[in-house]
Design an enzyme around this catalytic site. Structure first.
Site, PDB file in Angstrom:
ATOM      1  N   LYS A  23       6.870  55.259  -7.868  1.00 27.35           N
ATOM      2  CA  LYS A  23       6.604  56.348  -8.799  1.00 27.35           C
ATOM      3  C   LYS A  23       7.559  57.512  -8.537  1.00 27.35           C
ATOM      4  CE  LYS A  23       1.562  55.543  -8.806  1.00 27.35           C
ATOM      5  NZ  LYS A  23       1.307  55.278 -10.229  1.00 27.35           N
ATOM      6  N   ARG A  51      -4.898  46.284 -11.454  1.00 29.35           N
ATOM      7  CA  ARG A  51      -5.420  45.123 -12.186  1.00 29.35           C
ATOM      8  C   ARG A  51      -5.321  43.847 -11.355  1.00 29.35           C
ATOM      9  NH1 ARG A  51      -1.202  46.184 -16.926  1.00 29.35           N
ATOM     10  NH2 ARG A  51      -1.662  48.259 -16.114  1.00 29.35           N
TER      11      ARG A  51
END
Length: 490
Positions: free
Chosen positions: A258, A332
């Site tokens: 990120k 996920r």
């Protein structure tokens, strides 16, 4: 903070301060006392008018619905919190439900009073300790004391559980590792006799072929934990409900690193697991009639020589192969294995996962709204309707077959990111749906709490930082289910 209902008129009660709501700009109500001050300060029944010399604060609210009461209480609290006010009195304001009206008062005060100042060298103590509520009611209704006191009790339990989740989310990543989450789960079992905890370590995860979960953890110095909490009601359970929470105690993005400004606040990536713990804590205190499980996937997503990589293919616990196209789509992957484990090991009647899953959900719905997904529109609608008085904002996001095409992979059964930048919240939900067995398709809900779980500005009764998103909504849902069972409607 203590709440007491007093069977006296408002004027007969002694307190340091008085809170008066101005409902729908009605400046002629019997509770209104300071019309001259209204004229002087040009107060029209909106916003807040604090009159320290008279020891009164007026707050304008739209109506007497629970969320209006919570927001009104928050405005009053923020107006007087710096004063040396130890007690405050107020009238009763009842909407269509006596219990929820008083529940909202307790929630408003307890949620507003939360603060996370563990690392402040100077700490300010809270002066306000007593909330005195007159049976003098805004609309002239006779107060049902049992329902009112029950509402206050439930409100405190729900708000305290929300604040419990906030503490977990706000804690810094140096301290709050998967092992710390394990410790907190174990501590809960010392408080409640009807709560059990089982901890599964990395060896168990390997034996269970939870390879997606393990891949996310590979570059972390802290071992992963699959944490399983179980609440058993006193009487025979009416339903088995399982909450699965994403517990990324820190998310750097992995090798798909990120940007630094996006990495800040990523301690909040454990909000789903924190909410599940808050829910099960409150379930014990509310003595809900359901068997309730919390399954927490606790790990970190870090960088290093052993980090999992874009282009990897992971074989999940269910046997579904996943092409990794972005290591920052890690939540996920953890949930895929945890959801499969929860279905095969626990056989739930209702399965709800909570996760700060996608930035796309924040873009689409804003910072204050949770996205609700699943295969059963009836279940999604029921959840939204049953939770609307909780104060949490929810929007249903529907799956469609066109978006399913976007998570197909050329080399595996599914890709962990979509081939398009659009519809990212829904394609993430569709990814999770791949791991929901046919018999559970209509029993599953996915809650993307990425927007409201953590914000960098205060709003309403929420402070800067964690909000405990998901706790109140789910507890209101469970309480409503319990009431329906009592009435024989389910």
């Amino acid at each position: 903070m203590n709440f007491t209902i007093i069977e006296k008129s408002l004027n007969e009660i002694n307190a340091d301060y008085e809170l008066i709501f101005v409902v729908n700009k009605d400046l002629n109500h019997k509770f209104i006392k300071d019309s001259k001050e209204f004229e002087f300060y040009n107060f029209k029944g909106e916003g807040v008018l604090n009159l320290p010399s008279l020891r009164r604060v007026y707050v304008g609210i739209k109506n007497t619905e629970p969320e209006s009461i919570r927001q009104g209480v928050a405005k009053a609290f923020n107006a007087i919190k710096e004063l040396n006010v130890k007690s405050i009195k107020m009238a009763s304001y009842v909407d269509s439900c006596y219990k929820m009206s008083f529940e909202a008062i307790a929630e408003g005060f307890v949620l507003s009073a939360y603060k996370f100042d563990r690392y402040k060298s100077e700490k300010k103590s809270l002066n306000l300790a007593e909330i005195l509520i007159s049976t003098d009611e805004f609309g002239g209704k006779e107060i049902k004391l049992y329902e009112a006191n029950l509402g206050l009790n439930h409100g405190k339990i729900i708000a305290n559980a929300t604040n419990f989740a906030k503490d977990i989310v706000n804690e810094i990543p140096e301290i709050y590792t998967p092992i710390k989450m394990e410790e907190d789960a174990k501590k809960l079992t010392l408080e409640y006799v009807n709560l059990e905890c089982k901890i599964h370590d990395e060896n168990y995860l390997k034996a269970q072929n939870m390879n997606a979960f393990l891949a996310v953890n590979r570059a972390s110095a802290h071992p992963p934990r699959l944490i399983h909490l179980k609440y058993t009601p006193k009487n025979e359970s009416l339903k088995k409900i399982v909450f699965v929470g994403k517990g990324l105690t820190y998310d750097s993005g992995g090798l798909s690193l990120k940007p630094s400004d996006y990495m800040l606040t990523m301690k909040s990536d454990k909000s789903g697991a924190a909410a599940a713990m808050g829910i099960i804590k409150a379930a014990c205190e509310l003595e809900l009639p359901f068997e309730i499980h919390a399954v927490l996937g606790a790990t970190e997503n870090m960088i290093g020589g052993d980090a999992y990589k874009p282009d990897d293919v992971l074989i999940t616990r269910s046997g579904v192969s996943v092409e990794v196209r972005n290591t920052d789509a890690e939540g996920r992957l953890v949930l895929a294995d945890c959801l499969d484990w929860a279905q095969s090991e626990l056989n739930p009647d209702l399965l709800i996962d909570m996760a700060t899953l996608t930035g796309a959900c924040v873009v689409g719905l804003g910072e204050y709204t949770t996205g609700v997904m699943g295969n059963s529109y009836e279940l999604q609608s029921e959840f939204k309707n049953f939770t609307k008085r909780s104060g949490e904002n929810l929007t249903i996001l529907e799956f469609n077959d066109h978006l399913r095409e976007l998570v197909k992979s050329n080399i595996a059964d599914i890709s962990n990111t979509a081939s398009s930048r659009y519809g990212g919240a829904i394609t993430a939900g569709i990814f999770l749906d791949k791991f929901i067995k046919d018999e559970y398709k209509d029993k599953w809900l996915h809650l993307d709490i990425a927007g409201p779980a953590y914000t960098e500005k205060a709003w309403g009764y929420n402070q800067i930082g964690a909000t405990g998103a998901g706790v109140r909504a789910n507890l209101y849902y469970l309480n409503k289910l319990a009431r329906n069972y009592e009435k024989g409607n389910k």
